[in-house]
Motif scaffolding. Structure first.
Motif, short mmCIF file in Angstrom:
data_model
loop_
_atom_site.label_atom_id
_atom_site.label_comp_id
_atom_site.label_asym_id
_atom_site.label_seq_id
_atom_site.Cartn_x
_atom_site.Cartn_y
_atom_site.Cartn_z
N VAL A 1 -7.00 -26.26 -72.89
CA VAL A 1 -6.63 -25.58 -74.13
C VAL A 1 -6.03 -26.64 -75.05
O VAL A 1 -5.17 -27.43 -74.63
CB VAL A 1 -5.63 -24.45 -73.87
N VAL B 1 -5.97 -23.11 -82.32
CA VAL B 1 -6.06 -23.33 -80.88
C VAL B 1 -7.50 -23.13 -80.45
O VAL B 1 -8.15 -22.14 -80.84
CB VAL B 1 -5.14 -22.37 -80.11
N LEU C 1 -4.94 -18.63 -71.05
CA LEU C 1 -6.33 -18.82 -71.47
C LEU C 1 -6.76 -17.74 -72.45
O LEU C 1 -6.07 -16.73 -72.64
CB LEU C 1 -7.24 -18.80 -70.24
N ALA C 2 -7.92 -17.94 -73.06
CA ALA C 2 -8.41 -17.01 -74.07
C ALA C 2 -8.63 -15.61 -73.51
O ALA C 2 -8.53 -14.62 -74.24
CB ALA C 2 -9.71 -17.55 -74.68
N GLN D 1 -10.37 -23.69 -76.96
CA GLN D 1 -10.46 -23.80 -75.50
C GLN D 1 -11.85 -24.31 -75.16
O GLN D 1 -12.85 -23.76 -75.61
CB GLN D 1 -10.23 -22.43 -74.86
N GLN E 1 -4.47 -27.55 -79.00
CA GLN E 1 -3.97 -27.10 -80.30
C GLN E 1 -4.12 -28.23 -81.29
O GLN E 1 -3.73 -29.38 -81.01
CB GLN E 1 -2.51 -26.65 -80.21
#
Length: 496
Positions: free
Chosen positions: A171, A148, A283-284, A150, A173
């Motif tokens: 985001v 994944v 989110l991260a 971002q 993947q």
């Protein structure tokens, strides 16, 4: 039939009975509960032994389930066992105490036994209707890895917020061909990087369709067939790309089975979360962005809104392709540097994501092919599509939006390349994503193809098209697609 799937709680492999979607402790609890009820009707010589064995099995199963987590589907089983337990144990306890044994007459006991069995039976029925999804084993020669990422577009303001400094973030993947992982390698969590993220996304998806989150509590427990951050497959070959946009309110993982099948055949699939459109995007930094898109009930207004949302998605797809090109050239670090064939790229999507794929292809000639998975074409039908297009559609019935097929025909008609419309008999709108793997098999919701056949047919038709258009595989594409449903082929300029 037994099927092996990873247990999400500890990463070890467990087995389930594929037809009932029960784990071994759940199945043993079911057997113990049934035996407890049946023991009352056995001959005296066997009655006490069966009762003691049933109690032992139940206690052991409950202890294990208490550790790994009890699904709501097992609550009726345990409730039925709890009701039957006093009546099963009472004769044994009275005998041990030296008191005369007593049992209710059969005509008094029969209604209670039938009620307990009926209560217990609702457990496996519920587990079958709302299972922990079992993902199909990919059929290609590659193992599948996933990661994944971002990315933020510094040149594009976030249109869903009022902050002038907020920039559009997506985001993504990636599923990619990987080396085979060691036996026992932990498979990727479904719906998220962690189980907490998976629960957040699962609850958001359930709320979006008006379901209580507990009904689909098996979904965030699932593991897929890919491995996070697995080493990329050996060799120097480059892999064609497929960018994917989910349905309205959908999430990047909603077509995991489809993505894993494509990756096992040598494609890199990049699926997007569209913040403020997807049901929930984690989110991260841990923040969760909820959807802000919703239908108003006014057809004309909703059409205008859908055009705007589709345009945002199309821009997201173009931005992600740019980032993937930078990744391939080493401007962004990652294990796929030098392995992405950005000269062979398809754009795909489900539902509104299919509309976004069509718009992205009109805007951006870097996309070489389009796959629309039952998507109503929102937005302008011009400029002309210059890429070959495959539109997979559900079976058309009296309940189908009457504007759908004419609008799709118009969109495909504005094309300078051959387009294919393939109608899958027995398909419904959710046939084209992972829904059949974990939703009740109601034909109007997930179609009538079944949990095994649904992902197979959609992925197989997609692969046939991609192999022909991106890899220029020899053969009769129309003939190959016709094997899966009713095909309409539109040649360049036809009807214009």
């Amino acid at each position: 039939m037994w099927s092996r799937v990873p247990r999400p709680e500890d990463g070890r492999v467990t087995e389930i009975i594929a037809g009932l979607y029960l784990s071994p402790p759940e199945f043993l609890a079911l057997l113990g509960a049934v035996a407890l009820v049946v023991a009352r009707w056995l001959p005296p010589a066997a009655r006490s032994r069966v009762t003691i064995a049933a109690v032992a099995v139940l206690v052991a199963s409950v202890i294990v389930l208490g550790v790994v987590g009890v699904r709501w589907q097992l609550l009726p089983v345990l409730a039925g066992a709890a009701v039957a337990l006093p009546f099963a144990l009472a004769p044994l306890l009275r005998r041990r105490a030296g008191r005369p044994s007593w049992r209710a007459r059969w005509w008094l006991a029969l209604p209670g036994s039938v009620a307990c069995v009926a209560l217990i039976a609702t457990g496996p029925v519920a587990a079958w209707a709302f299972p922990v999804p079992v993902f199909p084993e990919p059929s290609g020669r590659f193992a599948v890895g996933t990661q994944v990422v971002q990315w933020t577009d510094p040149r594009r303001p976030e249109s869903f917020t009022a902050d002038p400094h907020d920039r559009r973030t997506v985001v993504v993947q990636l599923w990619y061909p990987a080396r085979k992982s060691p036996a026992g390698a932990r498979r990727a969590q479904y719906l998220g990087r962690t189980q907490d993220e998976a629960r957040t996304v699962s609850d958001a998806l359930a709320r979006q369709v008006g379901l209580p989150g507990f009904l689909v509590d098996g979904v965030p427990r699932a593991r897929t067939r890919s491995v996070f951050d697995a080493p990329v497959a050996g060799g120097r070959g480059r892999f064609p790309l497929v960018l994917f946009s989910p349905g309205s309110g959908g999430v990047r993982t909603q077509n995991t089975a489809w993505a894993e099948e494509l990756a096992s055949h040598g494609y890199v699939v990049a699926a997007l979360d569209h913040p403020y459109d997807s049901a929930a995007v984690v989110l991260a930094d841990g923040r969760t962005i909820r959807t802000r898109t919703a239908s108003t009930g006014d057809r004309d207004k909703d059409d205008r809104l859908a055009v705007d949302w589709t345009a945002v998605r199309a821009a997201d797809l173009g931005f992600v392709l740019t980032q993937l090109d930078r990744l391939d050239h080493g401007e962004i670090t990652g294990p796929l540097t030098g392995r992405l064939d950005t000269g062979r790229v398809a754009v795909a999507g489900h539902s509104m994501g299919g509309a976004a794929a069509l718009q992205a292809a009109r805007r951006d000639r870097r996309f070489d092919a389009v796959v629309d998975l039952d998507g109503y074409p929102h937005g302008p039908a011009s400029p002309a599509l210059h890429q070959p297009t495959l539109a997979l559609t559900q079976a058309v019935t009296s309940a189908t939006d009457p504007h759908y097929i004419p609008r799709l025909t118009e969109a495909l008609g504005h094309s300078t390349a051959t387009s294919y419309r393939l109608t899958l008999p027995g398909a419904a709108h959710l046939t084209f994503m992972d829904g059949p793997l974990y939703l009740p098999p109601v034909p109007s919701v997930v179609g009538s193809l079944g949990r095994t056949e649904s992902p197979h047919v959609v992925a197989a038709a997609t692969l046939a098209f991609l192999d022909a258009t991106l890899r220029h595989a020899p053969g009769d594409l129309a003939g190959a697609l016709s094997a899966y449903g009713d095909l309409t082929v539109r040649s360049p300029g036809a009807g214009r």
